[in-house]
Enzyme design. Structure first.
Site, short mmCIF file in Angstrom:
data_model
loop_
_atom_site.label_atom_id
_atom_site.label_comp_id
_atom_site.label_asym_id
_atom_site.label_seq_id
_atom_site.Cartn_x
_atom_site.Cartn_y
_atom_site.Cartn_z
N GLU A 427 0.84 -1.21 0.00
CA GLU A 427 0.00 0.00 0.00
C GLU A 427 0.87 1.26 0.00
O GLU A 427 0.56 2.24 -0.66
CB GLU A 427 -0.95 0.00 1.21
CG GLU A 427 -1.94 -1.15 1.25
CD GLU A 427 -2.77 -1.32 0.00
OE1 GLU A 427 -3.00 -0.33 -0.72
OE2 GLU A 427 -3.18 -2.46 -0.29
N HIS A 555 -15.10 -8.36 -9.00
CA HIS A 555 -14.65 -7.54 -10.13
C HIS A 555 -15.54 -7.71 -11.36
O HIS A 555 -15.58 -6.84 -12.21
CB HIS A 555 -13.21 -7.87 -10.49
CG HIS A 555 -12.26 -7.67 -9.35
ND1 HIS A 555 -12.30 -8.44 -8.21
CD2 HIS A 555 -11.25 -6.80 -9.17
CE1 HIS A 555 -11.36 -8.05 -7.38
NE2 HIS A 555 -10.70 -7.05 -7.92
#
Ligand code: X8Z
Ligand code: ZN
EC number: 3.4.-.-
Length: 638
Positions: A427, A555
């Site tokens: 991240e 997704h």
């Protein structure tokens, strides 16, 4: 993950090129305005307004995901609606220019980004219907819940054994040991029906409960139960909405000059022969995958016996430690090549040394600054959410760019584990990318193509969890074990995470493109045909067209392109290899540590600074010092 461009606004600003071996500009809905000064003026205004709009939407989304209330949801939806309006308006203005006749290449590139991937050519009604469908599908998916194994759905009229008839179902705290399985060897796993403490409460969600069962349970009937139940709670409720979504997305694509929505999605890669080159990459990695599958199958047979799988057949989808059989790292305990050597798990050492989530982030920041890259701004430390909040919040890790060149945050419910140490670096690498391209115009503050953000973030992260780096950090003592065995265990973990993932990441959009191209008939059958062909995986139960198993993957129903994850997994190793060359590393690639390498930092920074201002091929040439502009799986296979 990075969440940067996920709002409706950002769906509309992807570049669109296409497979018909023509110039990019052929696919722009072209206007007639050739006034360069007006175009520049429009882009200046767009940049300012789009950044402001992005700031507002991102702030509202942040508030919602870190504090889930109805009010925050409403505010977020209001901002999203405003940004959709802005995007449609901008699309109209941009489409009025004859982009081919503007001389400034960067202006042409920006205008194409506004125009080409847009669905704004749909009528207002259909555009809004499409947005609403996607929102509804996400909500259905996110609210899917199942009962614990062996229990019937909660019925408030049936008293729970040993409790008064009026007792409300108690929320099950996530701190309960049943959920804390990360560090427990699977032998200690206790199925729900045998656990007297487990309440009669049908509130298990995909993340974390269901995923943890799939990762840690080795009881075949329990795995089968959660595999099926989650699909029952998603697919059938989503199927009809998805069919309408396909219809509208295709209509929008045709209006924008594409043959179908698949072609419009692929256009973001600016590569006319994308389909062929992706297939070539898949063919290059398939032999390695087949070796892995064969080895894993043997170990699964030893665990589950030949009444569950065949020694020469495909793998049943529920035994691989993951809802979609996409990442097999959770079954490492079953397939470890050297079970008596460690699997490079430093969780207990992190705990012993008193690491906290904050210290893990400080360590991560240092990883980048020691490579000569940018420090985190004060706003990051002030506003990020680094541990699980005490209020309802989404816990999936994500990195946020608030589009104002000041505010960058991470949301991660960090626990002190090896996995979260890796995720922290991942991240932070996304944040580093944001910081590096901050001076680009808003339209270029993104990866060079959809795969770049994940690829560069993972490339930087790859050296974090190898032996030399963990040794350097004082988290692993390489003297006490056979380093060959530890190295082999490490490579097996990598294979389970990265190699096992490739055919899945490849087939998702093969299926989606086929649906956009050939229609929705036999969608589920085609899904399983592709799962078998590419992944060698079969469903553990009979499936029909009443089921809609692709709907169990977020997704797909949330309209997120997936090929980027396939390409990113390949590209991350290609980038990593070049960073290691820059760092002067000459040994095996899996032993390369980028620690304190200013040279590697310089190369990574150069790739990141360009953002989306250059085509991906140009950056690959920079990366490989002119040798190629093609993505290659050579480093991954190595
Ligand atoms: O969607 C994600 C992240 C966001 S970038 C949560 N991933 C893919 C998936 O879950 O299928 C990460 C791995 C692949
Ligand atoms: Zn990511």
């Amino acid at each position: 993950m990075y969440d940067g461009k996920s709002s409706a606004l950002w769906h509309l600003v992807l570049i669109a090129f296409c497979t018909r071996h023509a110039s990019a500009d052929d696919y722009v809905s072209m206007g007639s305005n050739t006034n360069a000064a007006e175009a520049m003026q429009f882009l200046r205004e767009y940049d300012r307004e789009a950044s402001g709009m992005c700031y507002r939407v991102t702030t509202a989304q942040w508030k919602f995901v870190t504090n889930i209330t109805e009010q925050n949801r409403r505010r977020m939806n209001e901002e999203l609606a405003l940004s959709s309006k802005f995007e449609r308006l901008s699309w109209r203005k941009a489409a009025a220019f004859d982009i081919t006749r503007l001389s400034d290449p960067q202006a042409r590139r920006q205008l194409r980004k506004i125009v080409q991937a847009s669905r704004a050519s749909l009528s207002d009604d259909k555009f809004n219907e499409l947005q609403k469908l996607i929102t509804e599908m996400k909500e259905i998916y996110n609210s899917a819940k199942i009962c614990p194994f062996g229990q019937k759905p909660y019925d408030p009229h049936v008293p729970k054994v040993g409790s008064p008839a009026t007792a409300p179902p108690e929320p099950f705290p996530l701190t309960h040991p049943h959920y804390q399985l990360n560090n427990h060897p699977y032998q200690h796993y206790q199925p729900y029906q045998d656990n007297p403490e487990f309440p009669n409460y049908c509130d298990m969600q995909l993340d974390p409960e269901i995923s943890r069962i799939l990762a840690h349970s080795r009881i075949e009937s329990e795995l089968l139960y959660v595999w099926k139940s989650f699909r029952d709670q998603t697919g059938p409720k989503l199927r009809d909405k998805f069919i309408r979504y396909v219809e509208l997305a295709n209509e929008a694509a045709v209006l924008a000059g594409f043959r179908n929505a698949g072609e419009q999605m692929r256009a973001a890669y600016e590569e006319p022969s994308l389909r062929e080159s992706v297939e070539e990459v898949y063919n290059q990695v398939a032999p390695l995958y087949k070796q892995l599958l064969t080895y894993v199958r043997r170990r699964l047979l030893q665990r589950y016996g030949n009444h569950t799988l065949r020694p020469d057949g495909p793998l049943p989808a529920h035994l691989l430690g993951n809802m979609w059989a996409q990442n097999w790292k959770s079954i490492m305990d079953l397939v470890m090549p050297f079970p008596t050597s460690p699997a490079l798990d430093v969780t207990s050492e992190l705990l012993r040394q008193g690491y906290t989530p904050l210290r893990m982030f400080q360590l991560g920041e240092e990883f980048f600054t020691k490579m000569g890259m940018k420090p985190l701004p004060p706003e990051f430390w002030r506003s990020s959410v680094l541990t699980r909040p005490r209020r309802p919040a989404q816990c999936s890790a994500s990195a946020w760019d608030f589009c104002n060149r000041i505010d960058y945050r991470i949301k991660q419910c960090t626990e002190v584990t090896t996995q979260d140490l890796v995720s922290t670096h991942h991240e932070l690498a996304h944040i580093q990318y944001y910081l590096q391209y901050a001076d680009q115009p808003q339209l270029f503050r993104d990866g060079a193509n959809p795969a770049f953000h994940e690829a560069l973030a993972n490339a930087a992260t790859l050296s974090v969890y190898n032996m030399p780096h963990l040794y350097r950090l004082g988290l692993y003592n390489n003297k006490s074990h056979d380093s060959y065995e530890v190295g082999m265990n490490f490579l097996m973990t990598m294979a389970l995470e990265k190699v096992a993932y490739l055919p899945f990441a490849f087939m998702v959009d093969q299926w989606r493109w086929s649906v956009f191209e050939e229609g929705v008939e036999n969608m589920n059958e085609r899904w399983w045909q592709m799962k078998l062909r590419y992944q060698g995986v079969v469903p553990p139960l009979k499936r029909t067209e009443e089921d809609f198993d692709p709907g169990a993957k977020y997704h797909i129903i949330s309209d997120q392109e997936y090929l980027k994850f396939f390409l990113a997994t390949v590209l991350e190793f290609q980038v990593f290899e070049q960073l290691c060359v820059a760092a002067g590393h000459a040994e095996h690639l899996h032993l390369c540590d980028l620690h304190r390498s200013r040279e590697a930092g310089r190369l990574l920074g150069e790739l990141m600074q360009a953002g989306a201002s250059k085509p991906a091929g140009e950056l690959l040439r920079t990366l490989t010092r002119g040798r190629t502009d093609k993505i290659s799986p050579e480093a991954l296979v190595k």
